[in-house]
Design an enzyme around this catalytic site. Structure first.
Site, mmCIF file in Angstrom:
data_model
loop_
_atom_site.group_PDB
_atom_site.id
_atom_site.type_symbol
_atom_site.label_atom_id
_atom_site.label_comp_id
_atom_site.label_asym_id
_atom_site.label_seq_id
_atom_site.Cartn_x
_atom_site.Cartn_y
_atom_site.Cartn_z
ATOM 1 N N ILE A 110 0.830 -1.205 0.000
ATOM 2 C CA ILE A 110 0.000 0.000 0.000
ATOM 3 C C ILE A 110 0.865 1.255 0.000
ATOM 4 C CG2 ILE A 110 -0.231 -0.016 2.529
ATOM 5 C CD1 ILE A 110 -3.168 0.998 2.101
ATOM 6 N N CYS A 111 0.349 2.310 -0.624
ATOM 7 C CA CYS A 111 0.946 3.640 -0.604
ATOM 8 C C CYS A 111 2.286 3.665 -1.354
ATOM 9 C CB CYS A 111 1.080 4.111 0.845
ATOM 10 S SG CYS A 111 1.552 5.828 1.076
ATOM 11 N N HIS A 112 3.396 3.906 -0.655
ATOM 12 C CA HIS A 112 4.724 3.934 -1.259
ATOM 13 C C HIS A 112 5.390 2.548 -1.248
ATOM 14 C CE1 HIS A 112 4.206 8.249 -0.623
ATOM 15 N NE2 HIS A 112 5.216 8.456 -1.444
ATOM 16 N N PHE A 131 0.484 5.179 -4.099
ATOM 17 C CA PHE A 131 0.335 6.611 -3.859
ATOM 18 C C PHE A 131 0.655 7.304 -5.182
ATOM 19 C CE2 PHE A 131 1.316 10.736 -1.875
ATOM 20 C CZ PHE A 131 0.225 10.830 -1.019
ATOM 21 N N SER A 159 -2.814 -0.921 -3.005
ATOM 22 C CA SER A 159 -3.741 0.171 -2.705
ATOM 23 C C SER A 159 -2.976 1.474 -2.615
ATOM 24 C CB SER A 159 -4.492 -0.091 -1.392
ATOM 25 O OG SER A 159 -5.508 -1.048 -1.574
#
Length: 187
Positions: A110-112, A131, A159
């Protein structure tokens, strides 16, 4: 297909993980009945980052040197800017992520955290989200960047941000219960 109640899940992180991206999946996966271990490159605890400040310490259950890919049914990689950037500089972490991907078991980032997937060279030809600021990194690594709350490509779950955590965790549970994706090509 294993039940989530029989699953053993690793969350791999170090200092600087986005607080919610580790603590919320950890709590929700445990609530669902999974055995979940926080894995790190160091013993003791790791410190989270909450939007703009250092936050809580989370105890480390096992060091990376103490575990094998075969010990777990799924791997979760929390984001934040600091955590995945530190981890992708460690060849042992990158090797573990790549080996986990090649095991064809669910791997969630998720994200980075897709920075780790990029470094492990597992995004080429796959649908990925992240992200938004690392969209170009995903594309340059050969991934097909998609702007959705959760994207799944043969048990590779990604995500974008903390707002996506409910959908992210739901997909982790679903993919764990589906089991290995034998048709996933190794990297």
């Amino acid at each position: 297909m294993p039940s989530i109640k029989e699953a053993k899940i690793a969350i791999l992180a170090t200092d600087g993980f986005e607080q919610a991206e580790l603590t919320e999946p950890l709590a929700k996966l445990k609530e669902a009945g999974a055995e979940v271990h926080v894995i790190s490159t160091k013993a003791g605890s790791i410190k989270g980052w909450d939007k703009d400040h250092w936050d809580k310490d989370i105890p480390v259950d096992k060091q990376l040197s103490e575990v094998r890919v075969t010990d777990y049914d799924a791997l979760v990689l929390p984001g934040g800017q600091i955590n995945p950037d530190k981890l992708r500089a460690d060849p042992k972490v990158v090797s573990f992520v790549r080996e986990f991907f090649n095991s064809k078991k669910p791997l969630a980032a998720i994200c980075h955290a897709p920075w780790l997937l990029i470094e492990a060279d597992v995004v080429r030809g796959r649908d990925i989200t992240s992200f938004a600021s690392i969209k170009t990194d995903v594309k340059n690594a050969g991934g097909n960047w998609v702007d959705k709350e959760v994207v799944v490509h043969q048990a590779l779950i990604t995500s974008r941000n903390p707002g996506d955590i409910p959908a992210f965790v739901a997909k982790i549970i679903e993919e764990v219960e589906e089991g290995r994706h034998e048709d996933r090509k190794v990297a």
